[in-house]
Design a protein around this motif. Structure first.
Motif, PDB file in Angstrom:
ATOM      1  N   HIS A   1       0.837  -1.207   0.000  1.00 12.28           N
ATOM      2  CA  HIS A   1       0.000   0.000   0.000  1.00 12.28           C
ATOM      3  C   HIS A   1       0.874   1.260   0.000  1.00 12.28           C
ATOM      4  O   HIS A   1       0.621   2.207  -0.761  1.00 12.28           O
ATOM      5  N   GLN A   2       1.899   1.278   0.846  1.00 11.05           N
ATOM      6  CA  GLN A   2       2.796   2.426   0.903  1.00 11.05           C
ATOM      7  C   GLN A   2       3.514   2.622  -0.439  1.00 11.05           C
ATOM      8  O   GLN A   2       3.616   3.744  -0.932  1.00 11.05           O
TER       9      GLN A   2
ATOM     10  N   ASP B   1       2.531   1.705  -3.418  1.00 10.38           N
ATOM     11  CA  ASP B   1       1.577   2.158  -4.431  1.00 10.38           C
ATOM     12  C   ASP B   1       1.378   3.666  -4.352  1.00 10.38           C
ATOM     13  O   ASP B   1       1.469   4.375  -5.358  1.00 10.38           O
ATOM     14  N   ILE B   2       1.138   4.162  -3.172  1.00 14.73           N
ATOM     15  CA  ILE B   2       0.876   5.598  -2.992  1.00 14.73           C
ATOM     16  C   ILE B   2       2.147   6.409  -3.243  1.00 14.73           C
ATOM     17  O   ILE B   2       2.116   7.434  -3.921  1.00 14.73           O
ATOM     18  N   TYR B   3       3.257   5.941  -2.703  1.00  9.91           N
ATOM     19  CA  TYR B   3       4.525   6.675  -2.853  1.00  9.91           C
ATOM     20  C   TYR B   3       4.945   6.745  -4.317  1.00  9.91           C
ATOM     21  O   TYR B   3       5.419   7.785  -4.781  1.00  9.91           O
TER      22      TYR B   3
ATOM     23  N   GLN C   1       2.950   6.719  -6.906  1.00  6.64           N
ATOM     24  CA  GLN C   1       2.068   7.669  -7.577  1.00  6.64           C
ATOM     25  C   GLN C   1       2.525   9.109  -7.324  1.00  6.64           C
ATOM     26  O   GLN C   1       2.490   9.947  -8.226  1.00  6.64           O
TER      27      GLN C   1
ATOM     28  N   ILE D   1      -4.237  11.196  -6.134  1.00  6.12           N
ATOM     29  CA  ILE D   1      -3.947   9.918  -5.465  1.00  6.12           C
ATOM     30  C   ILE D   1      -5.109   9.530  -4.562  1.00  6.12           C
ATOM     31  O   ILE D   1      -5.522   8.367  -4.524  1.00  6.12           O
ATOM     32  N   ALA D   2      -5.653  10.507  -3.841  1.00 10.58           N
ATOM     33  CA  ALA D   2      -6.801  10.242  -2.963  1.00 10.58           C
ATOM     34  C   ALA D   2      -7.966   9.699  -3.780  1.00 10.58           C
ATOM     35  O   ALA D   2      -8.617   8.724  -3.378  1.00 10.58           O
TER      36      ALA D   2
ATOM     37  N   THR E   1      -7.245   6.043  -4.902  1.00  9.13           N
ATOM     38  CA  THR E   1      -7.152   5.019  -3.854  1.00  9.13           C
ATOM     39  C   THR E   1      -8.343   4.976  -2.910  1.00  9.13           C
ATOM     40  O   THR E   1      -8.442   4.059  -2.093  1.00  9.13           O
TER      41      THR E   1
ATOM     42  N   ARG F   1      -7.365  13.024   1.143  1.00  7.78           N
ATOM     43  CA  ARG F   1      -6.150  13.740   0.751  1.00  7.78           C
ATOM     44  C   ARG F   1      -5.196  13.819   1.943  1.00  7.78           C
ATOM     45  O   ARG F   1      -3.983  13.687   1.794  1.00  7.78           O
TER      46      ARG F   1
ATOM     47  N   VAL G   1      -3.374  10.576   2.422  1.00  6.81           N
ATOM     48  CA  VAL G   1      -2.293  10.452   1.434  1.00  6.81           C
ATOM     49  C   VAL G   1      -1.088  11.273   1.895  1.00  6.81           C
ATOM     50  O   VAL G   1       0.058  10.791   1.884  1.00  6.81           O
TER      51      VAL G   1
ATOM     52  N   ILE H   1       2.604   9.682   2.810  1.00  7.06           N
ATOM     53  CA  ILE H   1       3.820  10.078   2.088  1.00  7.06           C
ATOM     54  C   ILE H   1       4.859  10.625   3.060  1.00  7.06           C
ATOM     55  O   ILE H   1       6.042  10.291   2.974  1.00  7.06           O
TER      56      ILE H   1
END
Length: 116
Positions: free
Chosen positions: A21-22, A24-26, A28, A39-40, A43, A47, A50, A54
Motif C-alpha cells: 500500500h505504501q 503504491d501511494i509513494y 504515484q 492519489i486520494a 485510492t 487527501r 495520502v 507520504i
C-alpha cells in the motif's frame, strides 16, 4: 540535491521495504508526479491520509538511509567514477604523464574500494 531526486533515490534503494500500500501511494506521488488529490481519488482515501502516508514513507526511507548509507555511498562512488573519467580525458592530451594518471586512477579506485 533536488527533493524529488532524493525521494526517488531513497525509493530505489529502500522502496521494497515499504508495504504494498505504501509503495503504491509513494510511487504515484514521486514517480508518477500525481497530486495528493489525484492519489486520494485513485485510492479511495482522503487527501490528508495520502499526505500523512507520504510523510511517513519519507521518514521511514530516510531512517533506512541514516542507518545504512546506501544512497550516500552510491553518490560518492558515482562522483569518483566521474573523476576517473575526467582523468582519462586528460590522458588524451599530448604530453600527459602516464604514471601520474595511473597513480590518480589507482588512488580513486582505492577510495571506491574503501567506500564499499
Amino acid at each position: 540535491m533536488d527533493d524529488i531526486l532524493k525521494q526517488a533515490l531513497l525509493y530505489d534503494f529502500y522502496g521494497e521495504l515499504l508495504t504494498t500500500h505504501q509503495k503504491d501511494i509513494y510511487e504515484q506521488f514521486v514517480l508518477e508526479d500525481l497530486s495528493l488529490g489525484e492519489i486520494a481519488g485513485n485510492t479511495g482515501i482522503s487527501r490528508q491520509a495520502v499526505h500523512d502516508l507520504i510523510k511517513r514513507c519519507n521518514k521511514t526511507l530516510q531512517g533506512y538511509e541514516n542507518r545504512l548509507h546506501l544512497v550516500s555511498r552510491f553518490l560518492t562512488i558515482k562522483e569518483k567514477l566521474h573523476d576517473i573519467n575526467e582523468i582519462l580525458d586528460r590522458d588524451t592530451k599530448p604530453g600527459a604523464d602516464t604514471m601520474e594518471l595511473k597513480a590518480d586512477i589507482r588512488r580513486i579506485a582505492d577510495e571506491i574500494i574503501e567506500e564499499l
